[in-house]
Write a protein that holds these residues in place. Structure first.
Motif, PDB file in Angstrom:
ATOM      1  N   ASP A 231       0.816  -1.196  -0.009  1.00 26.53           N
ATOM      2  CA  ASP A 231      -0.047  -0.093   0.006  1.00 26.53           C
ATOM      3  C   ASP A 231       0.866   1.114   0.072  1.00 26.53           C
ATOM      4  O   ASP A 231       0.668   2.270   0.794  1.00 26.53           O
ATOM      5  CB  ASP A 231      -0.891  -0.009   1.287  1.00 26.53           C
ATOM      6  N   GLY A 232       2.063   1.286  -0.687  1.00 26.99           N
ATOM      7  CA  GLY A 232       2.844   2.108  -0.974  1.00 26.99           C
ATOM      8  C   GLY A 232       3.877   2.519  -0.131  1.00 26.99           C
ATOM      9  O   GLY A 232       4.766   3.284   0.097  1.00 26.99           O
ATOM     10  N   ARG A 233       3.747   1.788   1.364  1.00 27.22           N
ATOM     11  CA  ARG A 233       4.650   1.838   2.171  1.00 27.22           C
ATOM     12  C   ARG A 233       5.965   0.649   2.207  1.00 27.22           C
ATOM     13  O   ARG A 233       5.382  -0.296   2.158  1.00 27.22           O
ATOM     14  CB  ARG A 233       4.035   2.116   3.810  1.00 27.22           C
ATOM     15  N   PRO A 234       7.283   1.131   2.502  1.00 25.31           N
ATOM     16  CA  PRO A 234       8.230   0.059   2.593  1.00 25.31           C
ATOM     17  C   PRO A 234       7.877  -0.805   4.051  1.00 25.31           C
ATOM     18  O   PRO A 234       7.534  -0.381   5.152  1.00 25.31           O
ATOM     19  CB  PRO A 234       9.334   0.996   2.778  1.00 25.31           C
ATOM     20  N   VAL A 235       8.064  -2.218   3.461  1.00 28.93           N
ATOM     21  CA  VAL A 235       7.719  -3.110   4.765  1.00 28.93           C
ATOM     22  C   VAL A 235       8.854  -4.325   4.393  1.00 28.93           C
ATOM     23  O   VAL A 235       9.325  -4.529   3.343  1.00 28.93           O
ATOM     24  CB  VAL A 235       6.536  -3.840   4.595  1.00 28.93           C
ATOM     25  N   ARG A 236       9.139  -5.036   5.409  1.00 27.13           N
ATOM     26  CA  ARG A 236       9.925  -6.053   5.285  1.00 27.13           C
ATOM     27  C   ARG A 236       9.222  -7.339   5.102  1.00 27.13           C
ATOM     28  O   ARG A 236       8.539  -7.879   5.881  1.00 27.13           O
ATOM     29  CB  ARG A 236      10.865  -6.230   6.620  1.00 27.13           C
ATOM     30  N   ALA A 237       9.511  -7.770   3.887  1.00 26.27           N
ATOM     31  CA  ALA A 237       8.578  -9.061   3.534  1.00 26.27           C
ATOM     32  C   ALA A 237       9.038 -10.242   4.248  1.00 26.27           C
ATOM     33  O   ALA A 237       8.174 -11.161   4.226  1.00 26.27           O
ATOM     34  CB  ALA A 237       8.748  -9.199   2.059  1.00 26.27           C
ATOM     35  N   CYS A 238      10.065 -10.447   4.923  1.00 24.63           N
ATOM     36  CA  CYS A 238      10.477 -11.419   5.581  1.00 24.63           C
ATOM     37  C   CYS A 238       9.782 -11.511   6.959  1.00 24.63           C
ATOM     38  O   CYS A 238       9.700 -12.396   7.681  1.00 24.63           O
ATOM     39  CB  CYS A 238      12.001 -11.694   5.949  1.00 24.63           C
TER      40      CYS A 238
ATOM     41  N   GLY B 261      16.173  -3.723  -2.209  1.00 23.84           N
ATOM     42  CA  GLY B 261      15.540  -3.496  -0.972  1.00 23.84           C
ATOM     43  C   GLY B 261      15.683  -1.916  -0.807  1.00 23.84           C
ATOM     44  O   GLY B 261      14.832  -1.248  -0.509  1.00 23.84           O
ATOM     45  N   PHE B 262      17.082  -1.163  -1.110  1.00 25.95           N
ATOM     46  CA  PHE B 262      17.335   0.057  -1.446  1.00 25.95           C
ATOM     47  C   PHE B 262      16.436   0.690  -2.016  1.00 25.95           C
ATOM     48  O   PHE B 262      15.664   1.899  -2.045  1.00 25.95           O
ATOM     49  CB  PHE B 262      18.566   0.537  -1.586  1.00 25.95           C
ATOM     50  N   LEU B 263      16.327   0.240  -3.332  1.00 25.77           N
ATOM     51  CA  LEU B 263      15.292   0.858  -4.488  1.00 25.77           C
ATOM     52  C   LEU B 263      14.022   1.109  -4.064  1.00 25.77           C
ATOM     53  O   LEU B 263      13.117   1.839  -4.125  1.00 25.77           O
ATOM     54  CB  LEU B 263      15.362   0.061  -5.550  1.00 25.77           C
ATOM     55  N   MET B 264      13.306  -0.140  -3.383  1.00 23.13           N
ATOM     56  CA  MET B 264      12.146  -0.141  -2.859  1.00 23.13           C
ATOM     57  C   MET B 264      11.824   0.979  -1.907  1.00 23.13           C
ATOM     58  O   MET B 264      10.725   1.706  -1.442  1.00 23.13           O
ATOM     59  CB  MET B 264      11.389  -1.414  -2.445  1.00 23.13           C
ATOM     60  N   LEU B 265      12.704   0.958  -0.798  1.00 22.73           N
ATOM     61  CA  LEU B 265      12.839   1.831   0.224  1.00 22.73           C
ATOM     62  C   LEU B 265      12.796   3.274  -0.210  1.00 22.73           C
ATOM     63  O   LEU B 265      11.973   4.133   0.334  1.00 22.73           O
ATOM     64  CB  LEU B 265      13.855   1.503   1.313  1.00 22.73           C
TER      65      LEU B 265
ATOM     66  N   LEU C  62      10.118   8.534  -1.665  1.00 22.95           N
ATOM     67  CA  LEU C  62      10.175   9.530  -2.462  1.00 22.95           C
ATOM     68  C   LEU C  62       8.685   9.758  -2.899  1.00 22.95           C
ATOM     69  O   LEU C  62       8.419  10.955  -3.223  1.00 22.95           O
ATOM     70  CB  LEU C  62      10.927   9.271  -3.820  1.00 22.95           C
ATOM     71  N   ALA C  63       7.617   8.727  -2.830  1.00 27.95           N
ATOM     72  CA  ALA C  63       6.352   8.928  -3.281  1.00 27.95           C
ATOM     73  C   ALA C  63       5.786  10.030  -1.903  1.00 27.95           C
ATOM     74  O   ALA C  63       4.797  10.908  -2.437  1.00 27.95           O
ATOM     75  CB  ALA C  63       5.505   7.507  -2.971  1.00 27.95           C
ATOM     76  N   GLY C  64       6.290   9.926  -0.669  1.00 29.15           N
ATOM     77  CA  GLY C  64       5.536  10.797   0.069  1.00 29.15           C
ATOM     78  C   GLY C  64       6.629  11.961   0.463  1.00 29.15           C
ATOM     79  O   GLY C  64       5.957  12.892   1.054  1.00 29.15           O
ATOM     80  N   THR C  65       7.718  12.023   0.113  1.00 34.25           N
ATOM     81  CA  THR C  65       8.571  13.239   0.199  1.00 34.25           C
ATOM     82  C   THR C  65       9.354  13.476  -1.080  1.00 34.25           C
ATOM     83  O   THR C  65      10.645  13.002  -1.338  1.00 34.25           O
ATOM     84  CB  THR C  65       9.675  12.858   1.513  1.00 34.25           C
ATOM     85  N   PRO C  66       8.738  14.190  -2.072  1.00 37.37           N
ATOM     86  CA  PRO C  66       9.285  14.513  -3.296  1.00 37.37           C
ATOM     87  C   PRO C  66      10.395  15.366  -3.436  1.00 37.37           C
ATOM     88  O   PRO C  66      11.326  15.467  -4.306  1.00 37.37           O
ATOM     89  CB  PRO C  66       8.207  14.804  -4.260  1.00 37.37           C
ATOM     90  N   ASP C  67      10.729  16.089  -2.322  1.00 37.03           N
ATOM     91  CA  ASP C  67      11.853  17.290  -2.134  1.00 37.03           C
ATOM     92  C   ASP C  67      12.480  16.864  -0.971  1.00 37.03           C
ATOM     93  O   ASP C  67      12.601  17.712   0.038  1.00 37.03           O
ATOM     94  CB  ASP C  67      11.252  18.557  -2.094  1.00 37.03           C
ATOM     95  N   PRO C  68      13.321  15.905  -0.774  1.00 36.61           N
ATOM     96  CA  PRO C  68      14.087  15.423   0.629  1.00 36.61           C
ATOM     97  C   PRO C  68      15.175  16.085   0.488  1.00 36.61           C
ATOM     98  O   PRO C  68      16.019  16.472  -0.369  1.00 36.61           O
ATOM     99  CB  PRO C  68      14.084  14.080   0.312  1.00 36.61           C
ATOM    100  N   ALA C  69      15.534  16.463   1.871  1.00 38.88           N
ATOM    101  CA  ALA C  69      17.027  16.870   2.188  1.00 38.88           C
ATOM    102  C   ALA C  69      17.662  15.911   2.294  1.00 38.88           C
ATOM    103  O   ALA C  69      17.512  14.748   2.400  1.00 38.88           O
ATOM    104  CB  ALA C  69      17.044  17.672   3.477  1.00 38.88           C
TER     105      ALA C  69
END
Length: 172
Positions: free
Chosen positions: A64-71, A116-120, A125-132
């Motif tokens: 649902d758009g949020r990073p989760v650990r599938a394990c 894992g980094f890509l999905m994180l 970025l979906a929620g923070t399009p202009d991150p510091a």
């Protein structure tokens, strides 16, 4: 201890999972983890199994758009969620923008942690399009990498965010 003669009955569940926009009906044991179902039942081997304790982040997907650990999730817990794996980032054989940024910034070496980094990053970025940059550093600290030293990963995410903002200036 002697056997009582009672046959062991394994319970199976009929699940419907929405993975990368496709609906899958599966019969699984209740104890099966989501990462095992993704890899072994659906053949989505981009989601890696690392520590199996939720520490390394190699198994990170979006639920649902949020990073989760599938394990750390049972497949049954994912029913009704929209799941995305690293396979969803590319368009056929064309790399997605985040994957391209990782390539350009040499943000991968052995590649084991990369999905894992890509999905994180995709979820972030979906929620923070202009991150510091400091925020990106904090986010990527949730996953482990033994090869890159994190700086190229941070730069790749920052670069991808800038490209996305340039394409869609309203999303700042």
């Amino acid at each position: 201890m002697t056997e009582t003669g009672t046959a062991s009955r394994e319970t199976h569940l009929l699940l419907t999972l929405d993975v990368n926009g496709e609906r899958h009906e599966l019969v699984v044991e209740p104890r099966r983890t989501l990462v095992d179902v993704l890899r072994h039942d659906l053949g989505l081997t981009g989601t890696h199994v690392g520590c199996e304790h939720g520490i390394c982040g190699a198994c990170t997907i979006l639920a649902d758009g949020r990073p989760v650990r599938a394990c750390l999730m049972f497949a049954a817990q994912a029913e009704g969620m929209a799941l995305r794996t690293v396979e969803s980032l590319a368009d056929g054989r064309q790399l997605g923008d985040l994957q391209q940024a990782f390539t350009e910034h040499h943000a991968l070496q052995c590649g084991f942690c990369t999905p894992g980094f890509l999905m994180l990053a995709e979820g972030y970025l979906a929620g923070t399009p202009d991150p510091a940059k400091d925020e990106i550093r904090e986010v990527v600290a949730a996953n482990l990498c033994r090869c890159t030293g994190y700086q190229p990963i941070v730069e790749a995410i920052e670069h991808c965010a800038a490209r996305r903002r340039a394409r869609n200036p309203k999303e700042k």
